[in-house]
Design a protein around this motif. Structure first.
Motif, short mmCIF file in Angstrom:
data_model
loop_
_atom_site.label_atom_id
_atom_site.label_comp_id
_atom_site.label_asym_id
_atom_site.label_seq_id
_atom_site.Cartn_x
_atom_site.Cartn_y
_atom_site.Cartn_z
N MET A 117 0.81 -1.21 0.00
CA MET A 117 0.00 0.00 0.00
C MET A 117 0.85 1.27 0.00
N ASN A 118 2.14 1.13 0.35
CA ASN A 118 3.01 2.30 0.44
C ASN A 118 4.24 2.10 -0.42
N PRO A 119 4.86 3.19 -0.87
CA PRO A 119 6.10 3.06 -1.64
C PRO A 119 7.18 2.36 -0.82
N TYR A 120 7.98 1.54 -1.49
CA TYR A 120 9.12 0.92 -0.82
C TYR A 120 10.19 1.97 -0.60
N PRO A 121 10.98 1.83 0.47
CA PRO A 121 12.05 2.81 0.70
C PRO A 121 13.07 2.78 -0.43
N ALA A 122 13.62 3.95 -0.75
CA ALA A 122 14.68 4.04 -1.76
C ALA A 122 15.79 3.08 -1.40
N GLY A 123 16.35 2.40 -2.40
CA GLY A 123 17.44 1.48 -2.16
C GLY A 123 17.01 0.06 -1.82
N THR A 124 15.69 -0.20 -1.78
CA THR A 124 15.23 -1.56 -1.52
C THR A 124 15.73 -2.49 -2.62
N TRP A 125 15.74 -2.01 -3.86
CA TRP A 125 16.24 -2.77 -5.00
C TRP A 125 17.24 -1.91 -5.75
N THR A 126 18.12 -2.59 -6.48
CA THR A 126 19.07 -1.90 -7.35
C THR A 126 18.94 -2.50 -8.74
N ASN A 127 18.16 -1.85 -9.58
CA ASN A 127 17.98 -2.26 -10.97
C ASN A 127 17.29 -3.61 -11.17
N GLU A 128 16.59 -4.12 -10.20
CA GLU A 128 15.90 -5.40 -10.34
C GLU A 128 14.54 -5.25 -11.01
N ILE A 129 14.06 -6.37 -11.55
CA ILE A 129 12.68 -6.49 -12.00
C ILE A 129 11.93 -7.12 -10.84
N VAL A 130 10.88 -6.48 -10.39
CA VAL A 130 10.13 -6.96 -9.23
C VAL A 130 8.82 -7.59 -9.71
N VAL A 131 8.51 -8.75 -9.15
CA VAL A 131 7.28 -9.47 -9.46
C VAL A 131 6.30 -9.28 -8.31
N CYS A 132 5.10 -8.81 -8.63
CA CYS A 132 4.05 -8.64 -7.63
C CYS A 132 2.82 -9.44 -8.05
N ASP A 133 2.19 -10.06 -7.08
CA ASP A 133 0.91 -10.70 -7.35
C ASP A 133 -0.15 -9.62 -7.45
N ARG A 134 -1.06 -9.82 -8.39
CA ARG A 134 -2.20 -8.91 -8.50
C ARG A 134 -3.13 -9.20 -7.34
N GLY A 135 -3.72 -8.17 -6.79
CA GLY A 135 -4.61 -8.35 -5.65
C GLY A 135 -5.50 -7.16 -5.49
N THR A 136 -5.64 -6.69 -4.26
CA THR A 136 -6.57 -5.60 -3.99
C THR A 136 -5.97 -4.22 -4.25
N ASN A 137 -4.65 -4.07 -4.19
CA ASN A 137 -4.03 -2.77 -4.46
C ASN A 137 -4.19 -2.41 -5.93
N ALA A 138 -4.26 -1.14 -6.20
CA ALA A 138 -4.35 -0.67 -7.59
C ALA A 138 -3.10 -1.10 -8.36
N ARG A 139 -3.29 -1.59 -9.58
CA ARG A 139 -2.19 -2.13 -10.38
C ARG A 139 -1.10 -1.10 -10.62
N VAL A 140 -1.46 0.11 -11.00
CA VAL A 140 -0.46 1.14 -11.30
C VAL A 140 0.25 1.59 -10.03
N ASP A 141 -0.46 1.63 -8.91
CA ASP A 141 0.17 1.99 -7.64
C ASP A 141 1.24 0.98 -7.26
N LYS A 142 1.02 -0.30 -7.54
CA LYS A 142 2.03 -1.31 -7.22
C LYS A 142 3.33 -1.02 -7.95
N SER A 143 3.25 -0.71 -9.25
CA SER A 143 4.48 -0.45 -9.99
C SER A 143 5.16 0.83 -9.49
N ALA A 144 4.38 1.84 -9.16
CA ALA A 144 4.96 3.08 -8.62
C ALA A 144 5.64 2.82 -7.28
N ASN A 145 5.05 1.97 -6.46
CA ASN A 145 5.62 1.66 -5.15
C ASN A 145 6.96 0.93 -5.27
#
Length: 133
Positions: free
Chosen positions: A1-29
């Motif tokens: 529901m909230n953005p991940y802290p800066a530096g959580t990943w370094t150039n990775e592709i992140v996989v998220c399951d679709r669920g109740t959060n808005a799809r576009v918000d997940k990618s922004a987070n």
């Protein structure tokens, strides 16, 4: 529901399951956390229904079958490598006359003197797929 802290990943592709959060918000987070790519994977609840969304980083949306394969591959070990590449535009006139299932098709039974819409368009991400959003 909230953005991940800066530096959580370094150039990775992140996989998220679709669920109740808005799809576009997940990618922004995940982008806020440093991800450079995003895969939105459906679960059994969404099945193969796909949506085209304007994500803030390169992204792909996959159905449950591909999502299950991807999750199994990721669970099989570490050091996995992947890339996201461009798309290929499909031009097929056979799809020109297919209307989304939720689009109006004419007279309103309650008000038969009103015929709408005046203009229609596909109206969905992949209007060829049942259950598109």
């Amino acid at each position: 529901m909230n953005p991940y802290p800066a530096g959580t990943w370094t150039n990775e592709i992140v996989v998220c399951d679709r669920g109740t959060n808005a799809r576009v918000d997940k990618s922004a987070n995940v982008a806020a956390g440093g991800a450079k790519g995003f895969v939105l994977a459906n679960t059994a609840e969404q099945g193969e229904s796909l949506s085209m969304d304007p994500h803030s980083i390169p992204a792909i949306h996959i159905g449950v079958a591909d999502g299950d394969l991807l999750r199994a591959w990721l669970d099989s070990g570490s050091g996995h490598m992947a890339t996201l590449s461009g798309t290929i535009k499909e031009v097929n006139t056979n799809f020109g006359d297919i209307m989304a299932s939720f689009s109006s098709r004419g007279a309103n039974r309650a008000l038969p003197d009103i015929i709408k819409p005046d203009v229609s368009a596909a109206g969905g991400g992949d209007h060829r797929s049942p259950g598109c959003e």
